[in-house]
Motif scaffolding. Structure first.
Motif, PDB file in Angstrom:
ATOM      1  N   LYS A  15      -0.441  -0.584   6.545  1.00  0.00           N
ATOM      2  CA  LYS A  15       0.224  -1.873   6.294  1.00  0.00           C
ATOM      3  C   LYS A  15       0.809  -2.475   7.569  1.00  0.00           C
ATOM      4  O   LYS A  15       0.581  -3.632   7.900  1.00  0.00           O
ATOM      5  CB  LYS A  15       1.389  -1.702   5.290  1.00  0.00           C
ATOM      6  N   THR A  16       1.604  -1.653   8.282  1.00  0.00           N
ATOM      7  CA  THR A  16       2.277  -2.155   9.478  1.00  0.00           C
ATOM      8  C   THR A  16       1.247  -2.614  10.514  1.00  0.00           C
ATOM      9  O   THR A  16       1.412  -3.655  11.147  1.00  0.00           O
ATOM     10  CB  THR A  16       3.187  -1.059  10.075  1.00  0.00           C
ATOM     11  N   GLY A  53       0.847  -1.187   0.000  1.00  0.00           N
ATOM     12  CA  GLY A  53       0.000   0.000   0.000  1.00  0.00           C
ATOM     13  C   GLY A  53       0.882   1.236   0.000  1.00  0.00           C
ATOM     14  O   GLY A  53       2.105   1.134   0.081  1.00  0.00           O
ATOM     15  N   ALA A  54       0.234   2.397  -0.061  1.00  0.00           N
ATOM     16  CA  ALA A  54       0.982   3.654  -0.038  1.00  0.00           C
ATOM     17  C   ALA A  54       1.343   3.988   1.409  1.00  0.00           C
ATOM     18  O   ALA A  54       0.929   3.284   2.332  1.00  0.00           O
ATOM     19  CB  ALA A  54       0.133   4.761  -0.641  1.00  0.00           C
ATOM     20  N   GLN A  91      -3.648  -2.484   0.573  1.00  0.00           N
ATOM     21  CA  GLN A  91      -4.442  -1.598   1.414  1.00  0.00           C
ATOM     22  C   GLN A  91      -4.391  -0.164   0.909  1.00  0.00           C
ATOM     23  O   GLN A  91      -3.422   0.243   0.278  1.00  0.00           O
ATOM     24  CB  GLN A  91      -3.856  -1.661   2.817  1.00  0.00           C
ATOM     25  N   GLU A  92      -5.435   0.610   1.190  1.00  0.00           N
ATOM     26  CA  GLU A  92      -5.475   1.990   0.697  1.00  0.00           C
ATOM     27  C   GLU A  92      -6.176   2.870   1.722  1.00  0.00           C
ATOM     28  O   GLU A  92      -7.141   2.436   2.357  1.00  0.00           O
ATOM     29  CB  GLU A  92      -6.267   1.976  -0.623  1.00  0.00           C
ATOM     30  N   ARG A  93      -5.691   4.091   1.852  1.00  0.00           N
ATOM     31  CA  ARG A  93      -6.435   5.070   2.659  1.00  0.00           C
ATOM     32  C   ARG A  93      -7.297   5.873   1.700  1.00  0.00           C
ATOM     33  O   ARG A  93      -6.794   6.544   0.802  1.00  0.00           O
ATOM     34  CB  ARG A  93      -5.459   5.995   3.412  1.00  0.00           C
ATOM     35  N   PHE A  94      -8.610   5.812   1.883  1.00  0.00           N
ATOM     36  CA  PHE A  94      -9.542   6.478   0.977  1.00  0.00           C
ATOM     37  C   PHE A  94      -9.736   7.938   1.396  1.00  0.00           C
ATOM     38  O   PHE A  94      -9.425   8.304   2.524  1.00  0.00           O
ATOM     39  CB  PHE A  94     -10.883   5.730   0.972  1.00  0.00           C
ATOM     40  N   GLY A 126       3.537  -0.131  -2.536  1.00  0.00           N
ATOM     41  CA  GLY A 126       3.105  -0.302  -3.917  1.00  0.00           C
ATOM     42  C   GLY A 126       1.629  -0.044  -4.036  1.00  0.00           C
ATOM     43  O   GLY A 126       0.895  -0.091  -3.057  1.00  0.00           O
ATOM     44  N   ASN A 127       1.188   0.226  -5.271  1.00  0.00           N
ATOM     45  CA  ASN A 127      -0.194   0.645  -5.465  1.00  0.00           C
ATOM     46  C   ASN A 127      -1.144  -0.449  -5.902  1.00  0.00           C
ATOM     47  O   ASN A 127      -2.355  -0.228  -5.943  1.00  0.00           O
ATOM     48  CB  ASN A 127      -0.245   1.791  -6.478  1.00  0.00           C
TER      49      ASN A 127
END
Ligand code: ATP
Ligand code: MG
Length: 355
Positions: free
Chosen positions: A143-144, A137-138, A279-282, A239-240
């Motif tokens: 992630k952690t 993820g970014a 994973q992504e933060r929207f 990564g995206n």
């Protein structure tokens, strides 16, 4: 007048903060519930000196003209990065990743809308069944945190080695060896890299290797460890998308200088890595697992990926919340599923809507 450390503690004590960004005396920003806010608290260079002294010098990571930047973890696990003159041209800048103290388990992540019970149970089985998992993820996508919460499900009898640039992970298993890399000293000596630590860990009889972040040639050592009996390795990578991760891994492995044909490297990744958790933060501040994908060897000159679970976005509510659904989209059972069934690790309903 409050000292730099007192001011900093004041910010750290605030509820719901996930990030503190201090741009010298030019202003301070807080991230609250995933959204950034400017606040009226200034830190001058004397405050910064106080913080450098209290946080970095105390743990033997002095910030100097020669090493004007560095990372350290506070007692509560918050990760502090500092950069100062002459590299930071407008004054000292401090960035703090503060962990949300209300997140204690996967149940809390489910409650936050990050993933579903079904996805969590699948991932727990993956951890217990010792498949290799990458968390991608970014920056700041969680992630952690997801890796840490899943690591709580590693059985107690296993010997766990964690390898990080800055020791953030807080695990509670008894047979645990946390390790941290070391930057070079001012004469350029004494550096210990992620590669060195991964290689050393192989001689420590680990049942489990956890790598805080793979971002360089250590990708090779990690993949080799994964494929030579150290199953169940967990690691974070930036990564995206899952596709991007597999090609990034190829590049990182090549950067180690290894002379192997690309086809061979791809086969190694496709047959060693099992699961990517993306994973992504929207924009609404919610962190969501957008893909759980499985690597299934190589097809048509690419690492073959199958999505098992995805988040499909379906628009926005008038108040800016993201609408969407988590879906199970698997076409084939994961390659490791037969073994999981034999071990009684996973109910096949986890791939259906009846779960
Ligand atoms: N699922 C979640 N829901 C809400 N907040 C979360 C979630 N996961 C993590 N957070 C919070 O978001 C912040 C960033 O999380 P984390 O450090 O895990 O991200 P990261 O992807 O590892 O970031 P980086 O790339 O900078 O290492 C932390 O404050 C953490 O407590
Ligand atoms: Mg992280």
């Amino acid at each position: 007048m409050a000292s730099g450390m007192e001011k900093l503690h004041g910010l750290l004590a605030r509820e719901n903060i996930t990030e503190i960004m201090i741009n010298g005396d030019a202003g301070t920003w807080l991230e609250i519930e995933g959204v950034k806010h400017h606040i009226d608290v200034e830190f001058d260079e004397d405050d910064m000196k106080d913080i450098i002294e209290a946080v970095f010098a105390r743990v033997g990571k002095p910030i100097s003209y020669y090493y004007p930047y560095g990372d350290v973890c506070l007692e509560d696990g918050s990760r502090v990065n500092i950069i100062t003159y002459p590299l930071a041209r407008c004054g000292t800048s401090i960035t703090i990743r503060k962990f949300n103290r209300r997140l204690h388990s996967l149940d809390d992540l489910i409650e936050k809308g990050t993933l579903t019970r079904k996805m969590a149970d699948f991932l727990i089985a993956c951890v217990r069944g010792k498949v290799n998992i990458l968390f991608s993820g970014a920056t700041g996508s969680g992630k952690t945190t997801t890796m840490e919460m899943l690591s709580y499900h590693i059985p107690e009898q296993e010997r766990i080695v964690t390898i990080e640039d800055t020791a953030e992970l807080r695990l509670h298993q008894p047979n645990l060896v946390p390790m941290e890399t070391r930057p070079p000293d001012r004469d350029g000596k004494g550096e210990v890299t992620l590669r060195d630590l991964i290689r050393n860990s192989l001689r420590m009889r680990p049942d489990r290797i956890i790598v805080g972040e793979v971002r360089g040639p250590e990708a090779l050592d990690m993949i080799q460890a994964m494929s030579t009996g150290h199953r169940g390795t967990l690691a974070v990578i930036h990564g995206n998308s899952p596709q991007e991760i597999t090609s990034r891994l190829e590049t990182l492995i090549l950067s180690s200088g290894i002379k192997l044909p690309m086809q061979e490297i791809r086969r190694m990744i496709g047959n060693t890595l099992n699961i990517i958790v993306q994973q992504e933060r929207f924009p609404d501040g919610v962190r969501r697992v957008t893909h759980i994908s499985e690597a299934r060897g190589v097809e048509r000159d690419e690492v073959a990926l199958q999505d098992l679970y995805i988040f499909r976005r379906e628009g926005k509510t008038p108040d800016g919340k993201i609408k969407g659904k988590f879906r199970t989209v698997m076409r084939n059972y994961p390659r490791f599923f037969a073994e999981f069934q034999r071990l009684g690790l996973l109910d096949e309903k986890v791939f259906t809507d009846q779960y």
